[in-house]
Each structure stands twice: as C-alpha cells, then as structure tokens.
Design an enzyme around this catalytic site. Sequence first.
Site, PDB file in Angstrom:
ATOM      1  N   LYS A   1       0.794  -1.272   0.016  1.00  0.00           N
ATOM      2  CA  LYS A   1       0.021  -0.013  -0.110  1.00  0.00           C
ATOM      3  C   LYS A   1       0.883   1.319  -0.002  1.00  0.00           C
ATOM      4  CE  LYS A   1      -4.119  -2.046   2.174  1.00  0.00           C
ATOM      5  NZ  LYS A   1      -3.845  -3.449   2.169  1.00  0.00           N
TER       6      LYS A   1
ATOM      7  N   GLU B   1      -3.194   6.814   8.700  1.00  0.00           N
ATOM      8  CA  GLU B   1      -4.046   7.796   7.886  1.00  0.00           C
ATOM      9  C   GLU B   1      -5.339   8.231   8.515  1.00  0.00           C
ATOM     10  OE1 GLU B   1      -4.551   5.691   4.180  1.00  0.00           O
ATOM     11  OE2 GLU B   1      -6.641   5.017   4.834  1.00  0.00           O
TER      12      GLU B   1
ATOM     13  N   HIS C   1     -14.186  -6.394   7.330  1.00  0.00           N
ATOM     14  CA  HIS C   1     -13.465  -5.669   6.251  1.00  0.00           C
ATOM     15  C   HIS C   1     -13.431  -6.452   5.093  1.00  0.00           C
ATOM     16  CE1 HIS C   1     -12.452  -2.622   9.134  1.00  0.00           C
ATOM     17  NE2 HIS C   1     -11.930  -3.558   9.837  1.00  0.00           N
TER      18      HIS C   1
ATOM     19  N   ARG D   1      -5.702  -8.040 -10.113  1.00  0.00           N
ATOM     20  CA  ARG D   1      -5.960  -9.473 -10.653  1.00  0.00           C
ATOM     21  C   ARG D   1      -7.513  -9.339 -10.994  1.00  0.00           C
ATOM     22  NH1 ARG D   1      -9.265 -10.336  -6.065  1.00  0.00           N
ATOM     23  NH2 ARG D   1      -8.307  -9.742  -4.053  1.00  0.00           N
TER      24      ARG D   1
END
Length: 491
Positions: A115, A199, A234, A291
């Site tokens: 990330k 973040e 999640h 993908r």
Amino acid sequence: MQKILIANRGEIALRVMRTARRMGIKTVAVYSEVDRNAPHVVYADEAVLLGPSPSSESYLVMDKIIAAAKETGAEGIHPGYGFLSENAVFAQKVTDAGITFIGPRPHAIEVMGNKLAAKETVADYDIPMVPGIEEAITDIELAKKIGDEIGYPILIKAAAGGGGKGMRIVDRREDLAEQMARAISEAKSAFGDGSVFIEKYVTSPRHIEIQVMADNHGNVVHLFERECSIQRRHQKVVEEAPSAVLTPELRERMGEAAVRVAKSCDYTGAGTVEFLLDADHNFYFLEMNTRLQVEHPVTEIITQLDLVEHQIRVARGEKLAFTQEDLSIHGHAIEVRVYAEDPFNNFLPAIGTLETYVRPEGEGVRLDDGYREGMDIPIYYDPMLSKLIAYGANRGEALERLKKAIEDYKIKGATTTKEFGKFVADHPAFVSGDFDTHFVKQYWTEEAQAEFLKGDMEVAAAAGLKLFLGASHRLRTVQSRPTNWSAENRC
C-alpha cells in the site's frame, strides 16, 4: 495460445475454463488430494495432481504448478484470484519459464501489492489521497504526533496487508500504543512484514471500486464502478453495479482517476482500483488489486463483456477491441457471496456436507459455483461456496429477482450466509441505497438477528401446520363398528 492451465480451484477455475472452452482453448486443471473429484477437475480437458490437501503443499507450490504446465504443454497460466494471483515472484517465475502469465507484469503486482509503494507510485498522477503519513513507522511518539495533526479517529494499516488484517481503528490518543502494537504483531503474523502506516479514518465511508482493463499497446479503459460497502470483517459479502449514489459526473472523475492509477504502474490486463467515498462524495485512493476480482460478474453483466476473454486476449498481445467511448452501462446487477459461515455466530466457518444443493434458475439469475450435491466442503480453503448474481433492467428489478433466487437456492448440510443475503436484500437501508461499510455493525445486531430468526420460525411453523392439516385430511378414515373378525378367524 491453444492450451492454458488454471492455477486455482472451485468456482473461479470453472469460470475461467468455460470462457477458454468457448474460445477454443484447451484447459488444464490442477488439484489437491481433497479436490480429486471436484467439478473443476472433471470439467477440464486435463488434470494434474499437485499434492496433499493443505494449500501450502499444493495450490501455493509455484514449482509444482509450473512443472504441471510444462508437462501438459500449457502455453499460459491463469491464476484466478487468491492463492498466487497477486504474487510477483510467481508471475516472474512463470515468465522466466517461457509461459505466458495471464495477468499484469511482475513489476505492477509488486508495486501495487504494497500500500505504501502504491501510494508513492500514484503520487504524481493527481490521485486524491486520505490525509496521513506515506511511510512505514514503528515509533509510538511519532504516531501520536501524526494522530494529533490529522485528528482522531485514525486508521492503522499494514503496508503489506489485505482482508482487514493488520488494521486497527483508534478513536483516542491514549489507545494508540496498544492498538499499534497489535496491528504490527498481526501484520507480521499474516504477511511476514510488520510495516504499518497511519491515515485519517474516513467516517461513514462507502467502498467503491473501478474495474480497469489495459493492453500492451498503451490503451487503458475503465469499465465503471462496483459498490462493495456491505462487508464483514472488512471483507465484501454483497456487491452491485452500478452504485446507487454515483452521479455521471462523479463516475467519470473516479473512472479517469482509476485509469491514471493503472498508467502509473504500466498496468496490463484486468485490475481493480479501490476508493473510499465519504459522506460528502469526496473519494480517496485505497489500493489496487492486480487480478480478477471475486465480484467481476456484476461488471460483466452491465458492460456485456467477458472479462476473462479479454484477459486472455491481452495476454496474447491483442489490442483492446473497444475504446472508452464504446462502453456504456446496461441495467443493474447485484451479487451475494454465499459462504459456509454462520452469520448468527460472527460469520465463523461452518463447513459440512452438502446433503441438498439445488441451484436457482430463471430469468436474470447467474450462479458461479464449484460444488455439487453430496460434496464435502474442505476445511483447507476459503469457505465460499458460490456467487449468486441477479440482474435486471434497473436496480428494483434486480433486487426482486435476487430475493426470489435466494428463496430458490436450496442448501442443506452446511450453515451459509444465504440468509444474511436475504436480510440485506430486504433491509430498508439497502433498498434505499442509504448505507455504508458499517452496515453489519449498525443493522446486523443481536436484536436484529433474533427478530430475523423469529420471522423464519413463524414461517416454518405456519408451513408445518399447513402440511399437518393437509396430511390429516387425506389420511382421515371412515369410522366403522367394531367386529370380532380377529377372534372369529384365528386358527
């Protein structure tokens, strides 16, 4: 490319094989011992045993898969999703072996697989980012300083993470040290990399992703969005296309941003750029999945394109057969993932034997699965049984068809999330389109579960009473006078 090997199992292996067969391409299945008689093995033109049931001894062993491709003369390898699909080392090994990897180049997989690296890569391409720090940290004091600057709540995320692992929401400064230690520990355990970053936590977010397709000739297009906000732990459980909240202008802006993300890493093939959308419809780059996505069928339906076919064509070096101007949205599609999980017990795995397994049929219904009646659900792999997709001319029609398909889909022998899909489809928040990623936390409460079960029990009781009364009526006999027939005829 006359023959391809599918380095996967279950429904996605079958999904790829069906397109390959339609294109006149022969297929090779690989399988573990527990999957010896699985539908994807039976369907393929050839099949190769990889090894014992655990994925670490079969579906994740790169050299065995490449050896199987060489042994059968397969010219390409399609990784599906999961397992080795986002492994840059595997993609490179396949390429080095002289076999075509049906997916992006290893560099794109590597960059977008982290990330922090992904954020750094897209930084010069005018992509909106969530406020935070763009480097991995372990220093608690620095983390506190960042938290104070951007404001709480904040989100700690594993740099190499996915599926919600290594992720913690921190509401208060005093909880930061403990939650950061937990995130680092979980990231190390899950990914072998304890790097985390911080973040701003976007409250009431929607999870919107954009499908992209790129060829080797510099052409990149987006295939519109998918709404993926209904999640547990999640991880997505219900997806739809298009989103109920995107305007044409916002759709165009997000699509253009996704194309820029793909260009930033010289992407080829099918990929997905994920964004968070806040309550004010500001969007922020989240990550890129290099993908085919589990939820790709809803995009196929609204674009009338076969994404697997175009993956293969791109891998063969062909140019995209369409431009952005050629693409438009046709109708609406909703997908429910059906897992062998107990939604009434925190969605924990609940495997078993499929004593009854009846597939739903009808107009506007598609089921992608890899199971048949009588099969055991292995403990070794992801517990997803199938993807149930309904589509119609508009969202309302798609939703009604989905509800009927859920009722027609008969599964006994394993507890599944099918009933949770019914709960979502009936819920006013979902019907209205007014929901976010907190749907499960907000609405799938203990009280709601009890009420839902009560409704099901009342229906079952009414049905049972009707059956009983009907049976009683049919079995009622004419009363007669007692006789001594038995005594008279004994001998």
